[in-house]
Design a protein around this motif. Structure first.
Motif, mmCIF file in Angstrom:
data_model
loop_
_atom_site.group_PDB
_atom_site.id
_atom_site.type_symbol
_atom_site.label_atom_id
_atom_site.label_comp_id
_atom_site.label_asym_id
_atom_site.label_seq_id
_atom_site.Cartn_x
_atom_site.Cartn_y
_atom_site.Cartn_z
ATOM 1 N N ILE A 88 17.206 -38.176 58.364
ATOM 2 C CA ILE A 88 15.863 -38.606 58.772
ATOM 3 C C ILE A 88 15.706 -38.518 60.294
ATOM 4 N N PHE A 89 16.743 -38.925 61.026
ATOM 5 C CA PHE A 89 16.711 -38.867 62.491
ATOM 6 C C PHE A 89 16.513 -37.430 62.988
ATOM 7 N N ILE A 130 15.152 -45.563 59.335
ATOM 8 C CA ILE A 130 16.481 -45.307 59.910
ATOM 9 C C ILE A 130 17.214 -46.627 60.121
ATOM 10 N N GLU A 173 7.659 -38.703 63.518
ATOM 11 C CA GLU A 173 6.881 -39.929 63.300
ATOM 12 C C GLU A 173 5.493 -39.534 62.787
ATOM 13 N N ILE A 223 12.754 -35.735 60.288
ATOM 14 C CA ILE A 223 11.409 -36.269 60.049
ATOM 15 C C ILE A 223 10.736 -36.720 61.347
ATOM 16 N N THR A 280 12.849 -33.109 52.343
ATOM 17 C CA THR A 280 12.797 -34.495 52.827
ATOM 18 C C THR A 280 12.539 -35.475 51.690
ATOM 19 N N ARG A 305 9.685 -43.954 61.121
ATOM 20 C CA ARG A 305 11.046 -43.509 61.459
ATOM 21 C C ARG A 305 11.956 -44.679 61.828
ATOM 22 N N CYS A 306 11.465 -45.536 62.692
ATOM 23 C CA CYS A 306 12.262 -46.659 63.180
ATOM 24 C C CYS A 306 12.686 -47.578 62.036
#
Length: 467
Positions: free
Chosen positions: A440-441, A330, A446, A444, A264, A326-327
């Motif tokens: 990442i979606f 991405i 949160e 990874i 990652t 994450r949000c």
């Protein structure tokens, strides 16, 4: 906590951003200095090809220094402590400033090369150790915002360098040695303020076994009423480690328990450097010219790009602990994908309609805003969160090494990519941004409001399978 972020940042990633930025302003003055020095020393004119080579060395040796600094940073953080490593690092910055400052009066351009290499080492160590300190000092509900101090000071350094480098300030011909040696001021500022703050509490307890100093540091940072919760969290991590010593980078590659965390970090670090942000800055001058902005005014418009990055780093710092990592990351990569498409079309039809250059100009600022809101800030934050104490310094050494190699590689290959593909180079970056967003979606989790041990459990299934 806020003052600690400032004390650590001013001599840390601020130096990286500042020294990346200030080298652009005196380009022509340094060319003249090289020509005059060569003529007085060898009584003949400097060959244009050799001039280009010497300038390339002065500009790019910073990256080589950064790579060496990234390799040194983790070891220094283990041996000297996070705070100790940052304080010693300022001596390198002061020495580099002196060498760059005296290069012109002594007529030795070699000192300029050595100084740029040393300030690269300083930047490499700073960008490795600063997020390490901030990630370990912060309570988990503020960890994202505090870790964003790395990005805020980096972008602040870029913007400050752009302002100081204006010809009305230190960008004029008479002042360029002062401009290059001005990086000693952030170093002196950190030497003045950082000693007043405690060492990282996690380092004190887990690496040094000093429970009393850890408790004192936590009381300073979190207050007498709140520090016990953080103390218990550090003690749980210390118990889970069971005396495990800090790992070397090569040991991390052999450890199955951190396999996906390491993948990652490598993907995110390469993604950040190869996202197309360098292409944006390369094309900026051309697009501003096409939009009818005069050559003399372009440096002032370029300040807008630095201000954009600084603004989004601050915005990201405010949002990260509410929206989540994450949000933001991405969303940042997906928006960069969108602006790559818009830029490809607008650059293709740049001369067809008079309003198209303004679309390109707006897309440049939108791309920079998207980068700062996601990949620009959150990459370093996640590196701190994905590893426990014994693995974190080695992870930063690996991440830093990958970052500097990618930075150097894109600097070498980028002109060929642009010359070969022209405006279609953004299709390459489009593919890269969308691929990193998909990774990442899928991979990874949160990490918001989770302890380092809880995050390690999230990766357990990926590393070892369902069993």
């Amino acid at each position: 906590l806020f003052l600690a972020v400032c004390a650590v940042g001013i001599g840390g990633t601020f130096q990286y951003g500042y020294n990346v930025s200030i080298i652009n302003a005196p380009t022509q003055h340094i060319h003249r200095f090289l020509n005059e020095t060569w003529a007085s020393r060898y009584h003949k004119d400097l060959n244009p090809d050799l001039l280009t080579f010497l300038w390339s060395v002065i500009a790019s040796i910073f990256s080589l220094g950064g790579l060496c600094g990234a390799l040194l940073g983790g070891s220094m953080a283990i041996r000297l402590g996070r705070k100790g490593a940052l304080l010693v690092n300022n001596i390198i910055a002061i020495l580099a400033s002196i060498l760059m400052g005296i290069s012109f009066p002594t007529g030795l351009f070699e000192l300029l090369i050595v100084g740029r290499f040393l300030i690269g080492i300083n930047s490499g160590i700073g960008i490795c150790v600063q997020p390490l300190y901030l990630g370990e000092v912060a309570p988990k509900h503020l960890r994202g915002g505090m870790a964003m101090g790395t990005s805020i000071f980096l972008t602040g350094g870029i913007l400050t360098g752009q302002i100081i480098g204006l010809r009305e300030l230190l960008g004029g011909e008479a002042y360029w040695p002062l401009l290059l040696s001005s990086s000693c001021f952030p170093a002196f500022a950190q030497l003045l303020f950082l000693p007043w703050f405690p060492e990282s509490p996690r380092y004190l307890l887990i690496d040094r076994g000093d429970e009393l100093s850890c408790a004192k540091a936590l009381k300073r940072f979190h207050g007498s009423a709140e520090y016990r919760r953080e103390m218990e969290d550090i003690q749980r991590e210390c118990f889970a480690l069971d005396g495990e010593k800090p790992k070397k980078p090569w040991e991390l590659f052999a450890d199955r328990g951190v396999r996906w965390q390491l993948i990652t970090v490598i993907v995110m670090t390469m993604g950040q450097q190869l996202s197309g942000i360098n292409a944006i800055y390369f094309y900026a001058t051309y697009i501003f010219e096409q939009a009818g902005i005069s050559t003399q005014k372009i440096p002032y418009v370029t300040l807008g790009t630095g201000a954009c990055e600084c603004l989004t780093a601050l915005t990201c710092g405010l949002l990260i602990d509410y929206v989540g990592r994450r949000c933001l990351i991405i969303g940042g990569y997906l928006l960069m994908t969108l602006w790559s498409i818009v830029l490809t079309f607008s650059l293709t039809y740049q001369e067809l309609y008079s309003w198209v250059p303004y679309v390109s100009m707006a897309s440049i600022f939108a791309f920079i805003l998207s980068f700062g809101l996601g990949p620009g800030g959150i990459t370093n934050t996640l590196t701190a969160e994905l590893f426990i104490q014994s693995s974190r310094p080695a992870a930063y050494m690996i991440g830093g090494t990958i970052s500097w190699i990618s930075f150097f590689t894109i600097g070498m290959l980028f002109p060929f990519i642009v010359n070969g593909l022209k405006q279609y180079c953004f299709l390459v970056f489009l593919l890269e941004c969308s691929s990193v967003a998909a990774f990442i979606f899928l991979v990874i989790p949160e990490t918001k409001n989770k302890s380092f041990l809880e995050i390690r459990k999230e990766f357990h299934k990926l590393n070892f399978g369902r069993n």
